[in-house]
Design an enzyme around this catalytic site. Structure first.
Site, mmCIF file in Angstrom:
data_model
loop_
_atom_site.group_PDB
_atom_site.id
_atom_site.type_symbol
_atom_site.label_atom_id
_atom_site.label_comp_id
_atom_site.label_asym_id
_atom_site.label_seq_id
_atom_site.Cartn_x
_atom_site.Cartn_y
_atom_site.Cartn_z
ATOM 1 N N GLY A 82 0.831 -1.195 0.000
ATOM 2 C CA GLY A 82 0.000 0.000 0.000
ATOM 3 C C GLY A 82 0.865 1.244 0.000
ATOM 4 C CG ASP B 203 0.419 1.680 -5.845
ATOM 5 O OD1 ASP B 203 1.077 1.227 -4.888
ATOM 6 O OD2 ASP B 203 -0.733 1.304 -6.117
#
Length: 382
Positions: free
Chosen positions: A65, A253
């Site tokens: 994450g 991301d």
């Protein structure tokens, strides 16, 4: 080195086992991670005593994450410094562990810069290591605060776009407390809607091939008492066609300077579906995910994952005769080659809005993103 450290009881809540924490036992400082590859079957912690162990944890997705990778990278530099390893070598290894996730390198550079600045000032390794740790802890706290602000801004945007509440939100991959110092990014917005009584349904994409939606987002939604339904990724189209989706919320991301968004593979098809069906497609991410040095989507390096993630199904906690613990169950003929990008890139014209802790960008343009980054620079600088 890393090893299994602890396992929670059956009644524990997600907040009782943080995704990451720094500890200082008598034998020396360690970084403790909630091993996300073992969820939801087991809540097991992984203890890292050096940067190589953390690099392996990052690559194996035990810790993952975007925001959490930044935090982990900063703590990894601090760990190397505290244990007397070469900080520059550790920083280089950590920054390269997941090339698409820009937050990882941001966190690494921040702790590394703090270490070097104190080392140059005092010449004392212990003080320099303390400076790196302080930088990591500060980043951890900032991310928790950013998560709360993103949730507030995201819910306000949902209420503006979809007045009346009763939101039916589709999400992809995992963007909750497991990826953050706080309650997450996109998931935090859905959670805020749930707490405000304005979430009707959270649609959870399974997120193949590693099932972060099924294993992790459903885990967090269930423990938060949210109304949620799991679906295979290829069922999303029928869900849109049935008029059952009011908004799509995803994380990121890396966001390029032009507003192109790299996120878990499968995000781009959702953006196309959302545009066709006139459904808002909203990206929720901290400002640190915006990378002004990456000009456009074509410039984003997309990580390619091992083919066995596609040709095998990994169910580490399910005993299967003839399959080693942690091994895979083949679902394709031996020798099958697989295309397995970890991410895809959504162009800015398909993104309704990018929500950050410092503001919301809509429509998404290079100029608007640059202005947002310029405004936030005093807040995010190390």
């Amino acid at each position: 080195m890393a090893d299994q450290h602890a396992q929670s009881g059956e009644d524990s809540r997600p907040t009782e086992i943080p995704a990451i924490r720094w500890e200082e036992p008598p034998e020396g400082p360690v970084l403790v991670l909630l091993d996300q590859t073992r969820l939801p079957a087991e809540e097991v912690e992984l203890v890292c005593t050096d940067a190589p162990a953390l690099v392996e944890a990052i690559r194996s997705l035990a810790v993952r994450g975007a925001p959490l990778l930044g935090i982990a990278g900063a703590y990894g530099v601090a760990l190397a410094a505290a244990r007397g390893f070469d900080v520059d070598d550790a920083a280089a290894a950590l920054a390269g562990a997941r090339p698409t996730a820009v937050n990882l390198s941001v966190g690494v550079r921040r702790a590394q810069a703090a270490y070097k600045a104190e080392s140059a000032r005092s010449g004392e390794g212990e003080r320099a290591a303390g400076a790196a740790l302080a930088a990591a802890r500060q980043l951890h706290q900032e991310d928790a605060e950013a998560s709360a602000r993103m949730a507030e801004r995201g819910l306000a945007l949902l209420d503006e776009l979809l007045p009346g509440g009763g939101h039916r939100i589709l999400t992809h991959c995992n963007t909750g407390a497991l990826v953050s110092g706080g309650e997450g990014t996109a998931f935090a917005v859905a959670l805020a809607a749930h707490r405000a009584g304005r979430l009707r349904r959270l649609w959870v994409d399974e997120t193949r091939p590693l099932l972060q939606g099924a294993r992790l987002t459903a885990y967090e939604a269930a423990r938060s008492g949210m109304a949620y339904t799991l679906l295979t990724d290829n069922a999303a189209g029928s869900l849109f066609a049935a008029g059952e989706v009011d908004a799509v919320l995803i994380g990121a991301d890396r966001i390029a300077a032009d507003g192109s968004v790299a996120n878990k593979v499968g995000s781009y098809p959702l953006a196309v579906l959302a545009r066709y069906h006139h459904v808002p497609f909203i990206v929720v991410a901290p400002v640190t995910t915006v990378d002004p040095d990456t000009r456009d989507g074509a410039s984003i390096e997309v990580e390619q994952r091992p083919g066995h993630e596609v040709t095998e199904i990994v169910a580490p906690q399910v005993p299967v005769v003839g399959v080693e613990a942690g091994g895979g169950i083949p679902v394709a003929p031996l020798g099958t080659q697989a295309y397995n990008p970890a991410f895809d890139v959504t162009p800015p014209e398909l993104v309704t809005a990018i929500v950050t802790e410092e503001g919301t960008v809509s429509p998404v343009t290079a100029e608007a993103l640059a202005e947002l980054c310029a405004r936030s620079r005093p807040v995010t600088a190390s």
